[in-house]
Design a protein around this motif. Structure first.
Motif: not given
Length: 207
Positions: A151, A165-167, A186, A194, A196, A199
């Motif tokens: 991370s 936040f999402v990947d 992250f 990934s 990020w 969403q």
């Protein structure tokens, strides 16, 4: 005049066969994109580097999403996508790079604005594209790892404080809530990338 960044290609090639021992912080050392970014055509592979061709030096498949995330989402360079990576190479039984269409879409829709790199670790690096006035609904927070994964705390922007936040590549499945100072932790899985993003923006780009 623009030139193909062959040194960067070989950096990707050697990293892909280094069994996680590549120092990711040095990927751009002695490359054209580092010294003359406005004239550098960045690429991962092409028709000359594919198997059985004159300059055969095909990047190992696990590293290709990492390499394409770099050339497509970073600010520097003029990226060139190899048709064999996008569609596959049937006569060599080479599958297309699954993540490539989404990375291309991310470049078109969200790879704008200031770029900040984070290179405190040798096997996990990352960068943020913060957007601009016309592309302000999210930042892209990109984490790349050739080792066991890990991370990085990166600055998505104070305007996203409290946002989730999402990947968008679905490699990591947790949700990162952005702190009041705009930062978040992250992550990338081992040998992976990934991307990020906020969403709601992630939902829109997956449509």
């Amino acid at each position: 005049m623009s030139l193909f960044d062959v040194p960067l290609h070989y950096k990707f090639y050697h990293a892909s066969f280094a069994n996680g021992t590549c120092d990711m912080r040095k990927l751009f050392d002695d490359t054209l994109v580092d010294t003359m970014p406005d004239h550098a055509v960045t690429f991962v592979d092409n028709h000359d580097t594919q198997p059985s061709q004159a300059l055969s030096s095909f990047v190992n498949s696990w590293f290709k999403p990492i390499a394409y995330a770099i050339i497509l989402l970073m600010e520097k360079g003029i990226p060139c996508v190899f048709a064999g990576d996008l569609y596959g190479i049937l006569h060599d039984n080479i599958e297309p790079v699954r993540e490539l269409p989404l990375l291309i879409k991310l470049r078109h829709d969200y790879a704008y604005g200031k770029e900040i790199w984070y290179k405190d670790q040798s096997d996990v690096i990352g960068f943020v594209r913060s957007g601009d006035a016309e592309h302000s609904d999210t930042s892209l927070c990109v984490v790349l790892s050739d080792g066991p994964g890990g991370s990085i705390r990166m600055d998505a922007g104070k305007q996203f404080a409290g946002k989730q936040f999402v990947d968008v590549l679905d490699k990591c499945h947790e949700v990162v809530t952005i702190a009041e100072d705009g930062t978040g932790m992250f992550r990338a899985e081992g040998g992976s990338v990934s991307v990020w993003m906020e969403q709601g923006a992630a939902r829109n780009i997956r449509k």
